[in-house]
Motif scaffolding. Structure first.
Motif, PDB file in Angstrom:
ATOM      1  N   PHE A  70     -63.247 -15.322  52.875  1.00 53.75           N
ATOM      2  CA  PHE A  70     -62.329 -15.540  54.303  1.00 53.75           C
ATOM      3  C   PHE A  70     -63.043 -16.302  55.100  1.00 53.75           C
ATOM      4  CE2 PHE A  70     -60.252 -12.091  52.139  1.00 53.75           C
ATOM      5  CZ  PHE A  70     -58.829 -12.119  52.434  1.00 53.75           C
ATOM      6  N   ALA A  71     -62.611 -17.223  55.355  1.00 54.07           N
ATOM      7  CA  ALA A  71     -63.243 -18.435  56.391  1.00 54.07           C
ATOM      8  C   ALA A  71     -62.209 -19.258  57.167  1.00 54.07           C
ATOM      9  CB  ALA A  71     -64.355 -19.694  55.356  1.00 54.07           C
ATOM     10  N   VAL A  72     -62.535 -19.306  58.626  1.00 56.28           N
ATOM     11  CA  VAL A  72     -61.370 -19.798  59.590  1.00 56.28           C
ATOM     12  C   VAL A  72     -62.492 -20.865  60.309  1.00 56.28           C
ATOM     13  CG1 VAL A  72     -60.038 -19.977  61.371  1.00 56.28           C
ATOM     14  CG2 VAL A  72     -60.039 -18.023  59.395  1.00 56.28           C
ATOM     15  N   LEU A  73     -62.120 -22.125  60.432  1.00 57.84           N
ATOM     16  CA  LEU A  73     -63.031 -23.173  61.333  1.00 57.84           C
ATOM     17  C   LEU A  73     -62.920 -22.557  62.799  1.00 57.84           C
ATOM     18  CD1 LEU A  73     -61.758 -26.448  59.934  1.00 57.84           C
ATOM     19  CD2 LEU A  73     -63.821 -25.526  59.598  1.00 57.84           C
ATOM     20  N   GLN A  74     -64.192 -22.633  63.276  1.00 55.68           N
ATOM     21  CA  GLN A  74     -64.318 -22.072  64.776  1.00 55.68           C
ATOM     22  C   GLN A  74     -63.086 -22.618  65.777  1.00 55.68           C
ATOM     23  OE1 GLN A  74     -68.388 -22.785  66.070  1.00 55.68           O
ATOM     24  NE2 GLN A  74     -68.225 -21.012  67.079  1.00 55.68           N
ATOM     25  N   SER A  75     -62.823 -23.848  65.491  1.00 55.93           N
ATOM     26  CA  SER A  75     -61.640 -24.537  66.136  1.00 55.93           C
ATOM     27  C   SER A  75     -60.366 -23.682  66.107  1.00 55.93           C
ATOM     28  CB  SER A  75     -61.471 -26.176  65.789  1.00 55.93           C
ATOM     29  OG  SER A  75     -61.143 -26.165  64.639  1.00 55.93           O
ATOM     30  N   HIS A  76     -60.093 -23.063  65.039  1.00 57.33           N
ATOM     31  CA  HIS A  76     -58.711 -22.448  65.048  1.00 57.33           C
ATOM     32  C   HIS A  76     -59.010 -20.762  64.956  1.00 57.33           C
ATOM     33  CE1 HIS A  76     -57.945 -26.500  63.315  1.00 57.33           C
ATOM     34  NE2 HIS A  76     -56.677 -26.001  63.386  1.00 57.33           N
ATOM     35  N   ARG A  77     -59.948 -20.285  65.347  1.00 54.98           N
ATOM     36  CA  ARG A  77     -59.963 -18.836  65.473  1.00 54.98           C
ATOM     37  C   ARG A  77     -59.157 -18.159  66.567  1.00 54.98           C
ATOM     38  NH1 ARG A  77     -66.219 -18.708  64.179  1.00 54.98           N
ATOM     39  NH2 ARG A  77     -66.030 -19.899  62.005  1.00 54.98           N
ATOM     40  N   GLY A  78     -58.765 -17.200  66.535  1.00 53.10           N
ATOM     41  CA  GLY A  78     -57.853 -16.585  67.388  1.00 53.10           C
ATOM     42  C   GLY A  78     -56.554 -17.110  67.551  1.00 53.10           C
ATOM     43  N   ARG A  79     -55.824 -17.684  66.542  1.00 52.21           N
ATOM     44  CA  ARG A  79     -54.649 -18.210  66.400  1.00 52.21           C
ATOM     45  C   ARG A  79     -53.806 -17.647  65.130  1.00 52.21           C
ATOM     46  NH1 ARG A  79     -55.758 -24.767  66.824  1.00 52.21           N
ATOM     47  NH2 ARG A  79     -53.616 -24.881  66.047  1.00 52.21           N
ATOM     48  N   GLY A  80     -54.379 -16.704  64.678  1.00 45.94           N
ATOM     49  CA  GLY A  80     -53.493 -15.962  63.533  1.00 45.94           C
ATOM     50  C   GLY A  80     -53.668 -16.435  62.152  1.00 45.94           C
ATOM     51  N   VAL A  81     -55.071 -17.353  62.016  1.00 47.99           N
ATOM     52  CA  VAL A  81     -55.010 -17.796  60.724  1.00 47.99           C
ATOM     53  C   VAL A  81     -55.651 -17.021  59.831  1.00 47.99           C
ATOM     54  CG1 VAL A  81     -56.445 -19.763  59.412  1.00 47.99           C
ATOM     55  CG2 VAL A  81     -55.963 -20.385  61.544  1.00 47.99           C
ATOM     56  N   GLY A  82     -56.603 -16.162  60.390  1.00 52.65           N
ATOM     57  CA  GLY A  82     -57.159 -15.084  59.490  1.00 52.65           C
ATOM     58  C   GLY A  82     -56.018 -13.953  59.017  1.00 52.65           C
ATOM     59  N   GLN A  83     -55.293 -13.605  59.848  1.00 58.66           N
ATOM     60  CA  GLN A  83     -54.075 -12.631  59.369  1.00 58.66           C
ATOM     61  C   GLN A  83     -53.132 -13.387  58.631  1.00 58.66           C
ATOM     62  OE1 GLN A  83     -52.149 -11.790  63.188  1.00 58.66           O
ATOM     63  NE2 GLN A  83     -53.723 -10.043  63.560  1.00 58.66           N
ATOM     64  N   ALA A  84     -52.843 -14.605  58.621  1.00 50.70           N
ATOM     65  CA  ALA A  84     -52.045 -15.384  57.701  1.00 50.70           C
ATOM     66  C   ALA A  84     -52.818 -15.275  56.424  1.00 50.70           C
ATOM     67  CB  ALA A  84     -51.646 -16.843  58.211  1.00 50.70           C
ATOM     68  N   LEU A  85     -54.030 -15.568  56.301  1.00 52.89           N
ATOM     69  CA  LEU A  85     -54.797 -15.380  55.118  1.00 52.89           C
ATOM     70  C   LEU A  85     -54.504 -14.200  54.290  1.00 52.89           C
ATOM     71  CD1 LEU A  85     -57.775 -17.722  55.918  1.00 52.89           C
ATOM     72  CD2 LEU A  85     -56.236 -18.243  54.023  1.00 52.89           C
ATOM     73  N   VAL A  86     -54.966 -13.160  54.890  1.00 55.20           N
ATOM     74  CA  VAL A  86     -55.152 -11.658  54.645  1.00 55.20           C
ATOM     75  C   VAL A  86     -53.710 -11.400  53.892  1.00 55.20           C
ATOM     76  CG1 VAL A  86     -55.528  -9.294  54.982  1.00 55.20           C
ATOM     77  CG2 VAL A  86     -57.093 -11.084  56.133  1.00 55.20           C
ATOM     78  N   GLN A  87     -52.641 -11.778  54.478  1.00 53.53           N
ATOM     79  CA  GLN A  87     -51.352 -11.336  54.156  1.00 53.53           C
ATOM     80  C   GLN A  87     -51.003 -12.287  53.097  1.00 53.53           C
ATOM     81  OE1 GLN A  87     -49.263  -9.058  55.884  1.00 53.53           O
ATOM     82  NE2 GLN A  87     -48.637  -9.177  53.627  1.00 53.53           N
ATOM     83  N   ALA A  88     -51.334 -13.360  52.996  1.00 50.88           N
ATOM     84  CA  ALA A  88     -51.050 -14.349  51.577  1.00 50.88           C
ATOM     85  C   ALA A  88     -51.859 -13.942  50.561  1.00 50.88           C
ATOM     86  CB  ALA A  88     -51.199 -15.920  52.018  1.00 50.88           C
ATOM     87  N   MET A 143     -47.600 -22.880  64.082  1.00 49.45           N
ATOM     88  CA  MET A 143     -47.285 -22.286  62.808  1.00 49.45           C
ATOM     89  C   MET A 143     -48.438 -22.495  61.761  1.00 49.45           C
ATOM     90  SD  MET A 143     -45.033 -20.258  61.740  1.00 49.45           S
ATOM     91  CE  MET A 143     -44.723 -19.555  60.129  1.00 49.45           C
ATOM     92  N   ILE A 144     -48.975 -21.326  61.234  1.00 48.28           N
ATOM     93  CA  ILE A 144     -49.970 -21.476  60.184  1.00 48.28           C
ATOM     94  C   ILE A 144     -49.355 -21.413  58.835  1.00 48.28           C
ATOM     95  CG2 ILE A 144     -52.020 -20.542  59.242  1.00 48.28           C
ATOM     96  CD1 ILE A 144     -52.532 -21.564  61.859  1.00 48.28           C
ATOM     97  N   SER A 145     -49.698 -21.961  57.956  1.00 48.19           N
ATOM     98  CA  SER A 145     -49.163 -21.945  56.595  1.00 48.19           C
ATOM     99  C   SER A 145     -50.162 -21.690  55.603  1.00 48.19           C
ATOM    100  CB  SER A 145     -48.458 -23.459  56.351  1.00 48.19           C
ATOM    101  OG  SER A 145     -47.278 -23.807  57.020  1.00 48.19           O
ATOM    102  N   VAL A 146     -49.970 -20.925  54.695  1.00 46.10           N
ATOM    103  CA  VAL A 146     -50.947 -20.793  53.708  1.00 46.10           C
ATOM    104  C   VAL A 146     -50.524 -20.904  52.227  1.00 46.10           C
ATOM    105  CG1 VAL A 146     -52.744 -18.909  52.563  1.00 46.10           C
ATOM    106  CG2 VAL A 146     -52.283 -18.990  55.095  1.00 46.10           C
ATOM    107  N   LYS A 147     -50.890 -21.502  51.520  1.00 43.23           N
ATOM    108  CA  LYS A 147     -50.689 -21.651  49.776  1.00 43.23           C
ATOM    109  C   LYS A 147     -51.804 -21.455  49.011  1.00 43.23           C
ATOM    110  CE  LYS A 147     -49.821 -26.126  48.705  1.00 43.23           C
ATOM    111  NZ  LYS A 147     -50.887 -26.247  47.532  1.00 43.23           N
ATOM    112  N   VAL A 148     -51.601 -21.465  47.841  1.00 44.68           N
ATOM    113  CA  VAL A 148     -52.547 -21.174  46.612  1.00 44.68           C
ATOM    114  C   VAL A 148     -53.093 -22.787  46.428  1.00 44.68           C
ATOM    115  CG1 VAL A 148     -52.739 -20.817  44.307  1.00 44.68           C
ATOM    116  CG2 VAL A 148     -51.685 -19.340  45.691  1.00 44.68           C
ATOM    117  N   VAL A 149     -54.228 -22.980  46.197  1.00 44.79           N
ATOM    118  CA  VAL A 149     -54.790 -24.325  45.950  1.00 44.79           C
ATOM    119  C   VAL A 149     -54.399 -24.689  44.730  1.00 44.79           C
ATOM    120  CG1 VAL A 149     -56.909 -25.345  45.561  1.00 44.79           C
ATOM    121  CG2 VAL A 149     -56.846 -23.854  47.505  1.00 44.79           C
ATOM    122  N   GLU A 150     -53.962 -25.985  44.643  1.00 49.23           N
ATOM    123  CA  GLU A 150     -53.247 -26.283  43.463  1.00 49.23           C
ATOM    124  C   GLU A 150     -54.118 -27.688  42.767  1.00 49.23           C
ATOM    125  OE1 GLU A 150     -49.172 -26.811  44.290  1.00 49.23           O
ATOM    126  OE2 GLU A 150     -48.791 -24.426  43.914  1.00 49.23           O
TER     127      GLU A 150
END
Length: 146
Positions: free
Chosen positions: A73-91, A1-8
């Protein structure tokens, strides 16, 4: 499960800069002085973490004279294809829609060619011709924020 939050926190900011360093500077050979800019302090930054809490992606947005620009928008190579980019765009889109000042304005980005299909799924459309930025081919993509 990918979580996205605003940097604080400063610690989260260091983590997203490390992700951008890895993806843009090391992997894509973007000059460091082009990667980090005068808009860092006025942008809303996001951090994505994986199911183990490991930081794996980032993005930011900011107001411009043309609307809201989504960037970095940047996703580490090790995590690509796991929905991280989609989660970021939606957030990022969700965060923009929560901002009353953003209503009725255009959301836009300079999308690297391999990411165009990702942004298209959210309703962004290509505008104009391909162009080069930091030695990487892009399209401008836009969508109205209703």
């Amino acid at each position: 499960m990918i979580s996205v939050k605003v940097v604080e926190t400063q610690d989260e900011l260091k983590q997203i800069f490390a992700i951008r360093e890895e993806v843009f500077v090391k992997e894509q050979h973007v000059a460091r002085n082009e990667e980090y800019d005068e808009f860092e302090d006025i942008s809303t930054h996001f951090i994505a973490t994986d199911e183990n809490g490991i930081p794996c992606g980032t993005a930011r947005w900011r107001f411009t004279d043309n609307g809201m620009k989504l960037e970095r928008f940047a996703v580490l190579q090790s995590h690509r294809g796991r929905g991280v980019g989609q989660a970021l765009v939606q957030a990022v889109i969700d965060n923009i829609k929560e901002n009353p000042k953003a209503s009725g304005k255009k959301m836009y980005m300079h999308a690297q060619i391999p990411a165009v299909s990702l942004y298209s799924r959210f309703g962004f459309e290509k505008v104009g011709d391909q162009f080069e930025e930091c030695n990487i081919m892009h399209y401008q993509m836009e969508m109205m924020n209703d």
